[in-house]
Motif scaffolding. Structure first.
Motif, PDB file in Angstrom:
ATOM      1  N   UNK A 181       0.820  -1.219   0.000  1.00  0.00           N
ATOM      2  CA  UNK A 181       0.000   0.000   0.000  1.00  0.00           C
ATOM      3  C   UNK A 181       0.852   1.266   0.000  1.00  0.00           C
ATOM      4  N   UNK A 182       2.150   1.111  -0.144  1.00  0.00           N
ATOM      5  CA  UNK A 182       3.015   2.277  -0.174  1.00  0.00           C
ATOM      6  C   UNK A 182       3.320   2.809   1.209  1.00  0.00           C
ATOM      7  N   UNK A 183       3.725   4.059   1.289  1.00  0.00           N
ATOM      8  CA  UNK A 183       4.091   4.680   2.560  1.00  0.00           C
ATOM      9  C   UNK A 183       4.232   6.187   2.332  1.00  0.00           C
ATOM     10  N   UNK A 184       4.491   6.904   3.399  1.00  0.00           N
ATOM     11  CA  UNK A 184       4.734   8.348   3.320  1.00  0.00           C
ATOM     12  C   UNK A 184       6.214   8.610   3.508  1.00  0.00           C
ATOM     13  N   UNK A 185       6.790   9.404   2.613  1.00  0.00           N
ATOM     14  CA  UNK A 185       8.230   9.658   2.623  1.00  0.00           C
ATOM     15  C   UNK A 185       8.497  11.147   2.858  1.00  0.00           C
ATOM     16  N   UNK A 186       9.097  11.513   4.010  1.00  0.00           N
ATOM     17  CA  UNK A 186       9.492  12.908   4.224  1.00  0.00           C
ATOM     18  C   UNK A 186      10.659  13.273   3.311  1.00  0.00           C
ATOM     19  N   UNK A 187      10.562  14.423   2.641  1.00  0.00           N
ATOM     20  CA  UNK A 187      11.604  14.853   1.717  1.00  0.00           C
ATOM     21  C   UNK A 187      11.899  16.335   1.950  1.00  0.00           C
ATOM     22  N   UNK A 188      13.161  16.675   2.011  1.00  0.00           N
ATOM     23  CA  UNK A 188      13.605  18.059   2.146  1.00  0.00           C
ATOM     24  C   UNK A 188      13.841  18.653   0.763  1.00  0.00           C
ATOM     25  N   UNK A 189      13.392  19.893   0.570  1.00  0.00           N
ATOM     26  CA  UNK A 189      13.575  20.538  -0.728  1.00  0.00           C
ATOM     27  C   UNK A 189      13.804  22.037  -0.537  1.00  0.00           C
ATOM     28  N   UNK A 190      14.047  22.718  -1.636  1.00  0.00           N
ATOM     29  CA  UNK A 190      14.283  24.161  -1.641  1.00  0.00           C
ATOM     30  C   UNK A 190      13.813  24.730  -2.974  1.00  0.00           C
ATOM     31  N   UNK A 191      13.373  25.995  -2.998  1.00  0.00           N
ATOM     32  CA  UNK A 191      12.987  26.591  -4.285  1.00  0.00           C
ATOM     33  C   UNK A 191      14.179  26.818  -5.210  1.00  0.00           C
ATOM     34  N   UNK A 192      15.377  26.899  -4.656  1.00  0.00           N
ATOM     35  CA  UNK A 192      16.561  27.156  -5.472  1.00  0.00           C
ATOM     36  C   UNK A 192      16.784  26.029  -6.473  1.00  0.00           C
ATOM     37  N   UNK A 193      17.295  26.405  -7.629  1.00  0.00           N
ATOM     38  CA  UNK A 193      17.602  25.456  -8.709  1.00  0.00           C
ATOM     39  C   UNK A 193      16.361  24.667  -9.151  1.00  0.00           C
ATOM     40  N   UNK A 231      17.585  14.836   9.939  1.00  0.00           N
ATOM     41  CA  UNK A 231      16.152  14.870  10.221  1.00  0.00           C
ATOM     42  C   UNK A 231      15.314  14.410   9.037  1.00  0.00           C
ATOM     43  N   UNK A 232      15.931  14.265   7.867  1.00  0.00           N
ATOM     44  CA  UNK A 232      15.179  13.901   6.675  1.00  0.00           C
ATOM     45  C   UNK A 232      15.823  12.681   6.007  1.00  0.00           C
ATOM     46  N   UNK A 233      15.021  11.662   5.716  1.00  0.00           N
ATOM     47  CA  UNK A 233      15.582  10.473   5.064  1.00  0.00           C
ATOM     48  C   UNK A 233      15.870  10.678   3.587  1.00  0.00           C
ATOM     49  N   UNK A 234      15.307  11.738   2.999  1.00  0.00           N
ATOM     50  CA  UNK A 234      15.523  11.994   1.570  1.00  0.00           C
ATOM     51  C   UNK A 234      15.521  13.499   1.334  1.00  0.00           C
ATOM     52  N   UNK A 235      16.229  13.917   0.289  1.00  0.00           N
ATOM     53  CA  UNK A 235      16.298  15.337  -0.056  1.00  0.00           C
ATOM     54  C   UNK A 235      16.529  15.466  -1.552  1.00  0.00           C
ATOM     55  N   UNK A 236      16.087  16.587  -2.103  1.00  0.00           N
ATOM     56  CA  UNK A 236      16.367  16.896  -3.500  1.00  0.00           C
ATOM     57  C   UNK A 236      17.727  17.576  -3.563  1.00  0.00           C
TER      58      UNK A 236
END
Length: 343
Positions: A181-193, A231-236
């Motif tokens: 059923x998938x899951x929810x993934x916290x991701x860090x991002x920024x408007x830059x680039x 604090x974040x398992x994933x980031x852009x």
């Protein structure tokens, strides 16, 4: 019991004899933090009966505080249950009959999904890189699963399509990993680039396999701090114009700030070593091996890269060309046309 002690409260000793009752501590010089220290864990009083076999205190709670630990109803590392102690000297300050403490792990511990390579591969297969690049960058976009761009040392065209867009396969991998059923993934991002814009497009693809992105968008300076916070398992991650080895090392090496969890494996370390100390023609081979290992283990979900367009009037300037691994053309190559050279 009254004894002299070495300077400072941390050097105080009471001797080897056990004396129960009132204790007086005499210091050879002032220790201003002593009241605070004794009011904390250092000053907590254990059950004197346990001191006969003090090793038991390493695994058994038996203090004299307002609550009594219930080992039977507790789960170490998860839930800790305490009941009000009868006969406590100051019961009015602790009115609760029971106290339950539940351990809430950090965001990464709550999202263990990325530890499974099948999940990481599923995320890669779910991305429609051609559609994402066309929608965001038009003809200037180039879909690719690898970080190293075309014409750069270590580029391998076979890795561009290492994870073809395949929703069915992505769902199958998630199911095999135990997340049908998938899951929810916290991701860090920024408007830059345009990172947040890219993430929105990728998140729409991931939603098709049940993976929902919980995004946190921060200004670039705050983003850089948060990136190393664990604090974040994933980031852009934007990568702009870095030479091949630097791009990979600054992102995935054990010492990189962009790898705050210091994740690695033996094969990857060997590949880094080979790419770091190449001999002759082995430079490209080492980078090939390093890039292939990262992609095989799906350490990241590459989307592609866009092209920066530089426009010039050839009747005014010549010699504009892109150097390998550089994001901008070097000014020292520019020259006026031959018929306009100063004589």
């Amino acid at each position: 019991m009254q004894r002299d002690s070495p300077p400072g409260p941390q050097g105080s000793r009471f001797g080897d004899d056990l004396v129960f009752g009132r204790v007086a501590v005499t210091l050879s010089r002032p220790g201003p933090d002593l009241p605070t220290i004794l009011a904390g864990c250092t000053g907590m009083i254990a059950n004197p009966e346990r001191l006969v076999v003090p090793e038991e205190l390493a695994t058994v709670m038996d203090g004299s505080g307002p609550y009594r630990y219930d080992a039977d109803d507790s789960t170490p590392g998860s839930v800790y249950v305490f009941h009000r102690r009868s006969g406590y000297w100051n019961p009015d300050s602790y009115p609760f009959e029971n106290a339950v403490f539940r351990v809430v792990p950090d965001p990464v511990a709550r999202t263990p999904y990325l530890k499974d390579v099948r999940v990481r591969r599923a995320l890669n297969h779910a991305i429609d890189r051609a559609a994402v690049n066309a929608g965001l960058f038009g003809n200037a976009g180039r879909p690719s699963a690898q970080i190293i761009p075309a014409a750069a040392t270590g580029y391998d065209p076979a890795l561009d399509n290492a994870y073809p867009h395949d929703i069915a396969k992505a769902k199958q991998l998630l199911n095999q990993a135990g997340y049908p059923r998938g899951f929810t993934l916290p991701v860090l991002s920024t408007p830059s680039f345009r990172c947040d814009t890219v993430l929105q497009a990728v998140a729409a693809d991931w939603a098709r396999i049940g993976v929902h992105v919980d995004v946190t968008v921060k200004p670039y300076d705050e983003y850089l701090q948060a990136l190393t916070s664990r604090a974040y398992p994933a980031a852009v991650l934007p990568l702009t114009g870095l030479p091949s080895y630097t791009a990979l090392a600054e992102t995935f090496s054990e010492r990189s700030p962009r790898n705050p969890f210091r994740t690695s494996d033996a094969a990857l370390l060997d590949a880094f070593q080979q790419a770091h100390d190449p001999t002759g023609s082995d430079a490209a081979e080492g980078l090939h091996a390093l890039s292939a290992r990262l992609i095989d283990q799906a350490w990241y979900a590459g989307v592609g890269y866009d092209s920066v367009l530089w426009l010039c009037n050839p009747r005014k300037v010549t010699g504009i060309r892109m150097q390998r691994g550089e994001p901008v053309p070097h000014f020292y190559d520019w020259k006026p046309p031959a018929d306009q050279l100063l004589r």
